[in-house]
Design a protein around this motif. Structure first.
Motif, PDB file in Angstrom:
ATOM      1  N   LEU A 245       0.834  -1.205   0.000  1.00 13.95           N
ATOM      2  CA  LEU A 245       0.000   0.000   0.000  1.00 13.95           C
ATOM      3  C   LEU A 245       0.869   1.255   0.000  1.00 13.95           C
ATOM      4  O   LEU A 245       1.826   1.356   0.768  1.00 13.95           O
ATOM      5  CB  LEU A 245      -0.903   0.021   1.239  1.00 13.95           C
ATOM      6  CG  LEU A 245      -1.957  -1.067   1.348  1.00 13.95           C
ATOM      7  CD1 LEU A 245      -2.613  -1.019   2.726  1.00 13.95           C
ATOM      8  CD2 LEU A 245      -3.004  -0.920   0.259  1.00 13.95           C
TER       9      LEU A 245
ATOM     10  N   ASP B  36      -2.895   5.279   0.024  1.00 12.26           N
ATOM     11  CA  ASP B  36      -3.819   4.161   0.220  1.00 12.26           C
ATOM     12  C   ASP B  36      -4.033   3.910   1.715  1.00 12.26           C
ATOM     13  O   ASP B  36      -5.150   3.683   2.161  1.00 12.26           O
ATOM     14  CB  ASP B  36      -3.279   2.886  -0.426  1.00 12.26           C
ATOM     15  CG  ASP B  36      -3.141   2.997  -1.929  1.00 12.26           C
ATOM     16  OD1 ASP B  36      -3.980   3.668  -2.558  1.00 12.26           O
ATOM     17  OD2 ASP B  36      -2.179   2.419  -2.477  1.00 12.26           O
ATOM     18  N   LYS B  37      -2.952   3.937   2.489  1.00  6.24           N
ATOM     19  CA  LYS B  37      -3.049   3.727   3.939  1.00  6.24           C
ATOM     20  C   LYS B  37      -3.920   4.813   4.575  1.00  6.24           C
ATOM     21  O   LYS B  37      -4.737   4.530   5.449  1.00  6.24           O
ATOM     22  CB  LYS B  37      -1.662   3.713   4.573  1.00  6.24           C
ATOM     23  CG  LYS B  37      -0.835   2.498   4.187  1.00  6.24           C
ATOM     24  CD  LYS B  37       0.565   2.585   4.753  1.00  6.24           C
ATOM     25  CE  LYS B  37       1.400   1.408   4.295  1.00  6.24           C
ATOM     26  NZ  LYS B  37       2.790   1.478   4.759  1.00  6.24           N
TER      27      LYS B  37
END
Length: 80
Positions: free
Chosen positions: A53, A57-58
């Motif tokens: 990720l 995204d995180k």
């Protein structure tokens, strides 16, 4: 933020309990990756491994699962 701790005894018991709770509450869980967090996303979706990720995204995850997936405790953090 909602925080739920799972400390069931036995190998992977806390992790399995946390996964079951997530599923029952409509969250998909990223795969186990030794020593890493696991991403949580609302809905029936595929969540990539933590190391795959990007930071963006995180940041967009609905929550994370942390802790010792083998021995527990495991903590589920849900972004409210």
């Amino acid at each position: 933020m909602t925080r739920r701790v799972f400390d069931e005894g036995g190998e992977f018991a806390a992790s399995r309990a946390a996964e079951a709770w997530c599923e029952a509450n409509g969250y998909s869980v990223g795969p186990v990756e030794s020593g890493r967090s696991r991403g949580l996303r609302k809905g029936a979706v595929v969540v990539a491994e933590w190391t795959s990720l990007r930071q963006a995204d995180k940041d967009s995850l609905d929550g994370v699962m942390t802790g010792d997936m083998r021995r527990g405790p495991v903590v589920v953090h849900i972004n409210d």
